[in-house]
Design a protein around this motif. Structure first.
Motif, PDB file in Angstrom:
ATOM      1  N   PRO A 165      30.376 -12.000 -18.608  1.00 15.28           N
ATOM      2  CA  PRO A 165      30.848 -10.856 -17.825  1.00 15.28           C
ATOM      3  C   PRO A 165      29.817 -10.410 -16.802  1.00 15.28           C
ATOM      4  N   ASP A 166      30.332  -9.707 -15.861  1.00 18.84           N
ATOM      5  CA  ASP A 166      29.535  -9.170 -14.784  1.00 18.84           C
ATOM      6  C   ASP A 166      29.201  -7.708 -15.069  1.00 18.84           C
ATOM      7  N   LEU A 167      29.934  -7.168 -16.029  1.00 19.28           N
ATOM      8  CA  LEU A 167      29.863  -5.745 -16.357  1.00 19.28           C
ATOM      9  C   LEU A 167      30.164  -5.623 -17.838  1.00 19.28           C
ATOM     10  N   MET A 168      29.387  -4.806 -18.535  1.00 19.40           N
ATOM     11  CA  MET A 168      29.660  -4.558 -19.946  1.00 19.40           C
ATOM     12  C   MET A 168      29.963  -3.080 -20.150  1.00 19.40           C
ATOM     13  N   LEU A 169      31.083  -2.829 -20.825  1.00 19.04           N
ATOM     14  CA  LEU A 169      31.476  -1.471 -21.189  1.00 19.04           C
ATOM     15  C   LEU A 169      31.236  -1.306 -22.687  1.00 19.04           C
ATOM     16  N   PHE A 170      30.557  -0.253 -23.053  1.00 19.45           N
ATOM     17  CA  PHE A 170      30.297   0.022 -24.473  1.00 19.45           C
ATOM     18  C   PHE A 170      30.843   1.402 -24.797  1.00 19.45           C
ATOM     19  N   ASP A 171      31.700   1.483 -25.819  1.00 20.02           N
ATOM     20  CA  ASP A 171      32.223   2.790 -26.225  1.00 20.02           C
ATOM     21  C   ASP A 171      31.674   3.157 -27.602  1.00 20.02           C
ATOM     22  N   GLU A 172      30.640   3.953 -27.606  1.00 17.21           N
ATOM     23  CA  GLU A 172      29.979   4.383 -28.848  1.00 17.21           C
ATOM     24  C   GLU A 172      29.778   3.219 -29.816  1.00 17.21           C
ATOM     25  N   PRO A 173      29.066   2.194 -29.371  1.00 14.39           N
ATOM     26  CA  PRO A 173      28.972   0.967 -30.170  1.00 14.39           C
ATOM     27  C   PRO A 173      28.243   1.136 -31.494  1.00 14.39           C
ATOM     28  N   THR A 174      27.501   2.215 -31.655  1.00  8.43           N
ATOM     29  CA  THR A 174      26.747   2.381 -32.907  1.00  8.43           C
ATOM     30  C   THR A 174      27.266   3.524 -33.771  1.00  8.43           C
ATOM     31  N   SER A 175      28.328   4.180 -33.334  1.00  4.38           N
ATOM     32  CA  SER A 175      28.787   5.373 -34.065  1.00  4.38           C
ATOM     33  C   SER A 175      29.331   5.071 -35.452  1.00  4.38           C
ATOM     34  N   GLU A 195      17.556  -7.574 -18.908  1.00  6.10           N
ATOM     35  CA  GLU A 195      17.907  -8.796 -18.182  1.00  6.10           C
ATOM     36  C   GLU A 195      18.746  -8.512 -16.943  1.00  6.10           C
ATOM     37  N   GLY A 196      19.060  -7.243 -16.723  1.00  8.83           N
ATOM     38  CA  GLY A 196      19.741  -6.886 -15.483  1.00  8.83           C
ATOM     39  C   GLY A 196      21.246  -6.751 -15.582  1.00  8.83           C
ATOM     40  N   MET A 197      21.783  -6.752 -16.809  1.00  4.73           N
ATOM     41  CA  MET A 197      23.227  -6.578 -16.965  1.00  4.73           C
ATOM     42  C   MET A 197      23.646  -5.198 -16.466  1.00  4.73           C
ATOM     43  N   THR A 198      24.766  -5.151 -15.773  1.00  3.04           N
ATOM     44  CA  THR A 198      25.352  -3.880 -15.373  1.00  3.04           C
ATOM     45  C   THR A 198      26.095  -3.300 -16.570  1.00  3.04           C
ATOM     46  N   MET A 199      25.777  -2.071 -16.939  1.00  5.05           N
ATOM     47  CA  MET A 199      26.316  -1.517 -18.182  1.00  5.05           C
ATOM     48  C   MET A 199      26.780  -0.081 -18.004  1.00  5.05           C
ATOM     49  N   LEU A 200      27.960   0.200 -18.538  1.00  4.04           N
ATOM     50  CA  LEU A 200      28.482   1.566 -18.609  1.00  4.04           C
ATOM     51  C   LEU A 200      28.657   1.868 -20.089  1.00  4.04           C
ATOM     52  N   VAL A 201      27.870   2.801 -20.588  1.00  3.04           N
ATOM     53  CA  VAL A 201      27.711   2.978 -22.035  1.00  3.04           C
ATOM     54  C   VAL A 201      28.032   4.414 -22.436  1.00  3.04           C
ATOM     55  N   VAL A 202      29.066   4.589 -23.241  1.00  2.00           N
ATOM     56  CA  VAL A 202      29.305   5.896 -23.858  1.00  2.00           C
ATOM     57  C   VAL A 202      28.500   5.928 -25.149  1.00  2.00           C
ATOM     58  N   THR A 203      27.650   6.917 -25.279  1.00  2.00           N
ATOM     59  CA  THR A 203      26.782   6.939 -26.462  1.00  2.00           C
ATOM     60  C   THR A 203      26.344   8.354 -26.801  1.00  2.00           C
ATOM     61  N   HIS A 204      26.039   8.530 -28.098  1.00  2.00           N
ATOM     62  CA  HIS A 204      25.393   9.769 -28.529  1.00  2.00           C
ATOM     63  C   HIS A 204      23.928   9.538 -28.843  1.00  2.00           C
ATOM     64  N   GLU A 205      23.467   8.315 -28.579  1.00  2.00           N
ATOM     65  CA  GLU A 205      22.067   7.983 -28.867  1.00  2.00           C
ATOM     66  C   GLU A 205      21.203   8.455 -27.708  1.00  2.00           C
ATOM     67  N   MET A 206      20.670   9.653 -27.823  1.00  2.00           N
ATOM     68  CA  MET A 206      19.936  10.232 -26.703  1.00  2.00           C
ATOM     69  C   MET A 206      18.627   9.503 -26.428  1.00  2.00           C
ATOM     70  N   ALA A 207      18.012   8.961 -27.479  1.00  2.00           N
ATOM     71  CA  ALA A 207      16.763   8.227 -27.257  1.00  2.00           C
ATOM     72  C   ALA A 207      17.047   6.985 -26.411  1.00  2.00           C
ATOM     73  N   PHE A 208      18.168   6.335 -26.706  1.00  2.00           N
ATOM     74  CA  PHE A 208      18.558   5.158 -25.925  1.00  2.00           C
ATOM     75  C   PHE A 208      18.829   5.566 -24.471  1.00  2.00           C
TER      76      PHE A 208
END
Ligand code: ADP
Ligand code: MG
Length: 250
Positions: A165-175, A195-208
């Motif tokens: 993929p050219d883009l990765m979408l993550f929806d709370e992947p660790t919840s 590595e330069g992946m374009t990422m849109l990440v929904v997360t509650h991990e504030m440290a991340f």
């Protein structure tokens, strides 16, 4: 095929995105861009529309208004070939959604074979490569139920990566993970970002979000309340709503 050749246009561009479910306006005019190689973290309270926003990007939800442009293609255009767009967009959900009756390796080859029409050998090579990348190179013959939640989520990431993929979408992947399993998944995501992946990440991990995001977007009530670098949005929020939210999660 490397798709990193499309120049400087944003990988994702949302213009006035509106989504209604019946009478309820869940997204109320979202403007957002994600540049190539950028990591954008979306934070906000439950019900603020984060998942819906993500799902509108690959048309798992049909937008009610506004425009969604992915890699230069207006996916809200009825003539758009959405399958062609989706082939370049990987998505990882809170629930790993692996096929339970397929092995880890098969989970990572099935979409390549059926959707991208990749040959068997090449599909397996790619899958093996990406399983190695997420630290599971030796678990290809296992079934999902034999793996921990953290390992399953890493398989889900490898599966998405196998489509190149050219883009990765993550929806709370660790919840959905036990706390001790969260770190490995975040580590894999951090590696992808490096590595330069374009990422849109929904997360509650504030440290991340603090360490990895180029930009943090705070959503509430279907609007973007505040966005900027984590040093601003997380560490020195300007808006009261952002401060209230962070007080509750930090
Ligand atoms: P978040 O991911 O920020 O928790 P969601 O995008 O899941 O928020 O949901 C935003 C709002 O949209 C919620 O009020 C939710 O109940 C509603 N919603 C989400 N999906 C649907 C749907 N398929 N039908 C009706 N309402 C929905
Ligand atoms: Mg959600």
């Amino acid at each position: 095929m490397s798709a990193r050749t499309t120049g400087s246009e944003p990988v994702v561009q949302l213009d006035g995105l509106v989504k209604r479910f019946g009478d309820v306006e869940v997204l109320r005019g979202i403007d957002l861009q994600v540049a190539r190689g950028e990591v954008v973290c979306v934070i906000g309270p439950s019900g603020s529309g984060k998942s819906t926003l993500l799902r509108c990007v690959n048309l798992l939800e049909q937008p009610s208004g506004g425009r969604v442009v992915v890699r230069g293609t207006d996916v809200t255009d009825p003539d758009c070939d959405i399958d062609a767009v989706r082939r370049h967009v990987g998505m990882v959900f809170q629930a790993f959604n692996l096929f339970p009756h397929l092995t880890v390796l098969e989970n990572c080859t099935v979409a390549q074979r059926k959707v991208a029409k990749v040959g068997k050998e090449q599909a397996q090579q790619r899958a093996q490569h990406h399983l190695g990348r997420v630290g599971l190179g030796d678990r290809g013959d296992a079934y999902p139920a034999q793996l921990s939640g953290g390992q399953q989520q890493r398989v889900a990431i490898a599966r998405a990566l196998s489509m190149e993929p050219d883009l990765m979408l993550f929806d709370e992947p660790t919840s959905a993970l036990d706390p001790e399993l969260v770190g490995d998944v975040l580590e894999v995501m951090r590696g992808l970002a490096d590595e330069g992946m374009t990422m849109l990440v929904v997360t509650h991990e504030m440290a991340f979000a603090r360490q990895v995001a180029d930009r943090v977007v705070f959503m509430d009530g279907g609007v973007v309340v505040e966005e900027g670098p984590p040093s601003q949005v997380v560490d020195a929020p300007r808006e009261a709503r952002t401060r209230d939210f962070l007080d509750r999660v930090l």
